[in-house]
Design a protein around this motif. Sequence first.
Motif, mmCIF file in Angstrom:
data_model
loop_
_atom_site.group_PDB
_atom_site.id
_atom_site.type_symbol
_atom_site.label_atom_id
_atom_site.label_comp_id
_atom_site.label_asym_id
_atom_site.label_seq_id
_atom_site.Cartn_x
_atom_site.Cartn_y
_atom_site.Cartn_z
ATOM 1 N N MET A 1 27.167 -8.400 60.338
ATOM 2 C CA MET A 1 27.595 -9.355 61.191
ATOM 3 C C MET A 1 28.096 -10.676 60.816
ATOM 4 S SD MET A 1 24.861 -8.741 64.444
ATOM 5 C CE MET A 1 25.423 -9.610 65.309
ATOM 6 N N ILE A 2 29.196 -11.179 61.216
ATOM 7 C CA ILE A 2 29.693 -12.518 60.794
ATOM 8 C C ILE A 2 29.087 -13.516 61.420
ATOM 9 C CG2 ILE A 2 31.677 -13.819 60.797
ATOM 10 C CD1 ILE A 2 33.637 -11.483 60.542
ATOM 11 N N ASP A 3 28.610 -14.498 60.711
ATOM 12 C CA ASP A 3 28.086 -15.602 61.389
ATOM 13 C C ASP A 3 29.073 -16.975 61.685
ATOM 14 O OD1 ASP A 3 26.554 -18.123 61.851
ATOM 15 O OD2 ASP A 3 25.537 -18.166 59.810
ATOM 16 N N PRO A 4 29.093 -17.191 62.794
ATOM 17 C CA PRO A 4 30.090 -18.035 63.321
ATOM 18 C C PRO A 4 29.960 -19.519 62.531
ATOM 19 C CG PRO A 4 29.077 -17.248 65.283
ATOM 20 C CD PRO A 4 28.237 -16.705 64.072
ATOM 21 N N LEU A 5 28.875 -19.911 62.142
ATOM 22 C CA LEU A 5 28.676 -21.089 61.356
ATOM 23 C C LEU A 5 29.365 -20.952 60.012
ATOM 24 C CD1 LEU A 5 24.918 -21.873 62.116
ATOM 25 C CD2 LEU A 5 26.919 -22.792 63.140
ATOM 26 N N GLY A 6 29.669 -19.811 59.438
ATOM 27 C CA GLY A 6 30.415 -19.877 58.334
ATOM 28 C C GLY A 6 29.689 -20.133 57.072
ATOM 29 N N GLY A 7 30.250 -21.195 56.498
ATOM 30 C CA GLY A 7 29.480 -21.579 55.128
ATOM 31 C C GLY A 7 30.391 -21.214 54.024
ATOM 32 N N CYS A 8 29.889 -21.400 52.824
ATOM 33 C CA CYS A 8 30.645 -21.077 51.528
ATOM 34 C C CYS A 8 30.705 -19.246 51.541
ATOM 35 C CB CYS A 8 29.887 -21.485 50.359
ATOM 36 S SG CYS A 8 30.714 -20.963 48.845
ATOM 37 N N PRO A 9 31.983 -18.855 51.533
ATOM 38 C CA PRO A 9 32.083 -17.525 51.402
ATOM 39 C C PRO A 9 31.723 -16.668 50.389
ATOM 40 C CG PRO A 9 34.296 -18.559 51.174
ATOM 41 C CD PRO A 9 33.063 -19.714 51.487
ATOM 42 N N HIS A 10 31.599 -17.240 49.305
ATOM 43 C CA HIS A 10 31.846 -16.351 48.051
ATOM 44 C C HIS A 10 30.718 -15.582 47.676
ATOM 45 C CE1 HIS A 10 35.339 -18.723 47.216
ATOM 46 N NE2 HIS A 10 34.866 -19.821 47.139
ATOM 47 N N ALA A 11 29.503 -15.949 48.009
ATOM 48 C CA ALA A 11 28.483 -14.960 47.923
ATOM 49 C C ALA A 11 28.479 -13.829 48.900
ATOM 50 C CB ALA A 11 27.113 -15.732 48.138
ATOM 51 N N LEU A 12 28.818 -13.955 49.986
ATOM 52 C CA LEU A 12 29.051 -12.726 50.928
ATOM 53 C C LEU A 12 30.148 -11.921 50.589
ATOM 54 C CD1 LEU A 12 28.471 -11.197 53.478
ATOM 55 C CD2 LEU A 12 29.855 -12.849 54.831
ATOM 56 N N ASN A 13 31.357 -12.584 50.296
ATOM 57 C CA ASN A 13 32.365 -12.034 49.745
ATOM 58 C C ASN A 13 31.813 -10.900 48.525
ATOM 59 O OD1 ASN A 13 34.348 -12.880 51.370
ATOM 60 N ND2 ASN A 13 34.996 -14.494 50.158
ATOM 61 N N ALA A 14 31.356 -11.490 47.444
ATOM 62 C CA ALA A 14 30.908 -10.630 46.422
ATOM 63 C C ALA A 14 29.909 -9.276 46.879
ATOM 64 C CB ALA A 14 30.116 -11.524 45.242
ATOM 65 N N ARG A 15 28.994 -9.799 47.748
ATOM 66 C CA ARG A 15 28.238 -8.549 48.123
ATOM 67 C C ARG A 15 29.328 -7.338 48.746
ATOM 68 N NH1 ARG A 15 24.814 -12.874 49.855
ATOM 69 N NH2 ARG A 15 25.427 -12.179 52.201
ATOM 70 N N LEU A 16 30.050 -7.794 49.645
ATOM 71 C CA LEU A 16 31.045 -6.952 50.307
ATOM 72 C C LEU A 16 31.794 -6.271 49.522
ATOM 73 C CD1 LEU A 16 31.527 -8.883 53.537
ATOM 74 C CD2 LEU A 16 30.017 -6.993 53.319
ATOM 75 N N ARG A 17 32.403 -6.935 48.506
ATOM 76 C CA ARG A 17 33.334 -6.555 47.666
ATOM 77 C C ARG A 17 32.821 -5.367 46.670
ATOM 78 N NH1 ARG A 17 35.506 -11.062 46.100
ATOM 79 N NH2 ARG A 17 34.138 -11.019 44.184
ATOM 80 N N ALA A 18 31.514 -5.277 46.480
ATOM 81 C CA ALA A 18 30.670 -4.640 45.435
ATOM 82 C C ALA A 18 30.623 -3.215 46.049
ATOM 83 C CB ALA A 18 29.596 -5.160 45.120
ATOM 84 N N GLN A 19 30.878 -3.095 47.469
ATOM 85 C CA GLN A 19 30.698 -1.749 48.231
ATOM 86 C C GLN A 19 32.071 -1.354 48.524
ATOM 87 O OE1 GLN A 19 28.172 -2.368 51.526
ATOM 88 N NE2 GLN A 19 27.192 -4.338 50.824
ATOM 89 N N GLY A 20 33.096 -1.969 48.444
ATOM 90 C CA GLY A 20 34.461 -1.490 48.546
ATOM 91 C C GLY A 20 35.466 -2.724 48.901
ATOM 92 N N SER A 21 36.610 -2.179 48.744
ATOM 93 C CA SER A 21 37.733 -3.238 49.261
ATOM 94 C C SER A 21 37.900 -3.368 50.830
ATOM 95 C CB SER A 21 39.074 -2.581 48.747
ATOM 96 O OG SER A 21 38.979 -2.594 47.303
ATOM 97 N N VAL A 22 37.228 -2.438 51.458
ATOM 98 C CA VAL A 22 37.332 -2.611 52.920
ATOM 99 C C VAL A 22 35.681 -2.420 53.556
ATOM 100 C CG1 VAL A 22 38.216 -1.690 55.097
ATOM 101 C CG2 VAL A 22 39.632 -1.566 53.117
ATOM 102 N N ALA A 23 35.372 -3.506 54.272
ATOM 103 C CA ALA A 23 34.224 -3.497 55.044
ATOM 104 C C ALA A 23 34.240 -3.360 56.605
ATOM 105 C CB ALA A 23 33.331 -4.724 54.407
ATOM 106 N N GLU A 24 33.337 -2.714 57.264
ATOM 107 C CA GLU A 24 33.199 -2.904 58.487
ATOM 108 C C GLU A 24 32.258 -4.198 58.944
ATOM 109 O OE1 GLU A 24 31.266 0.475 60.231
ATOM 110 O OE2 GLU A 24 32.900 1.848 59.390
ATOM 111 N N VAL A 25 32.785 -4.884 59.940
ATOM 112 C CA VAL A 25 32.005 -6.173 60.214
ATOM 113 C C VAL A 25 31.971 -6.167 61.797
ATOM 114 C CG1 VAL A 25 32.548 -7.483 58.490
ATOM 115 C CG2 VAL A 25 34.238 -7.453 60.460
#
Length: 405
Positions: free
Chosen positions: A1-25
């Motif tokens: 689930m995407i947090d509307p508060l956002g924040g620095c994206p890089h840690a979340l990006n790395a976790r999702l990218r480790a699972q593949g180039s496309v992610a369901e959100v």
Amino acid sequence: MIDPLGGCPHALNARLRAQGSVAEVVLPGGVPGAVVLGHEALKEFLAHPDVAKDAKHFPALRDGTIPPDWPLRVFSNAQGMHTSDGADHRRLRSLVGNAFTVRQVERLRPRIEELTAGLLDDLQRAAERSPDGVADLRTHFALPLPMSVICELLGVNPEHRGRLHELSNTVIVATDATPAEVMAAVRELLDLIAAIAASRRAEPGEDLTSALIAARDGAGDRLSEAELLGTMRLMLVAGHETTLNLINNAVRALCTHRDQLALVLESKAGWSDVVDETLRFDGPVSWFPFRYPTRDLTIDGAVIPQGTPVLAGYTAAGRDEAFHGPDADRFDLTRPTAARNLSFGHGAHYCVGAPLARLEATIALEALFTRFPDLDLAVPEAGLPHQRSFIGNSVEALPVRLVRG
């Protein structure tokens, strides 16, 4: 689930990218969507002939599945070249494209340099007035420069500029805003843009708004009022928010990587290298809405169902190790792939204002660090307040000292 508060994206990006180039959100409001994260996957997706920008390809928006007050509806409902496809997109883009060619943008250089010099004076005065010698670079430099440039280009009077930023920030960036706040800001923003267009219609000038009002395409059709206002809104918002974030992020990166700053100050790298590597390393836009597959689409082995609202994961693609190397998390002005970043998009919808943003950022950064080579952050980078957004990627304040203590 995407947090509307956002924040620095890089840690979340790395976790999702480790699972593949496309992610369901799951988008705010409980709406299912997807994000494309890998560099090659995103490049393919952005230029794919079966991917559209027009929300008529988003059935859930029209069939009552999504409530009318959905905050992200503003990205789908806007009318302009950024939400059109095919011949409509080519027609609208041709009417504004001539103002943003490299040659036309280069004509703005003297004015951008003049504005930059004046704002650096303002920044220095703000630091001198402060008891601790600290000034907010965002407020006194990174924001007013691109806002002044785009408003002068569009013929917007200075008294409107502060409110335009506040409204565009609520509508586009602050994804934690309530639906009522977003809708109120949209109405006020459109009313203000309509008033600006009316003033230019009554008293045409040498500005882009007057040119858009008068322009005809090859078939002799003028822009509709909705297309005019949508185009103006796109240029006003994108024309300053992204460049503001680009300048902010470049200054943060250089201050926290003094060895890389030394390369530029010693002419071992160029300011254009700083812009390219910042766009890759910490782009101004994180996840941008929306594109819609017009059929079930397979990208890098993942199926994105027809009609899914898809986010373009620009900051995720920028740190894709498969493309940029195993040290993609490192800021490196000598990186050979930096200029191939996707932060301004790819394909038919590549950002028409990219030459202007690059010119503004290059002039701004060179002038800033030439005048204040010892400029540094006044607080640890980890303490800087990040934008409350999963779309914009930067900080809400950038306190600096012009002379290192």
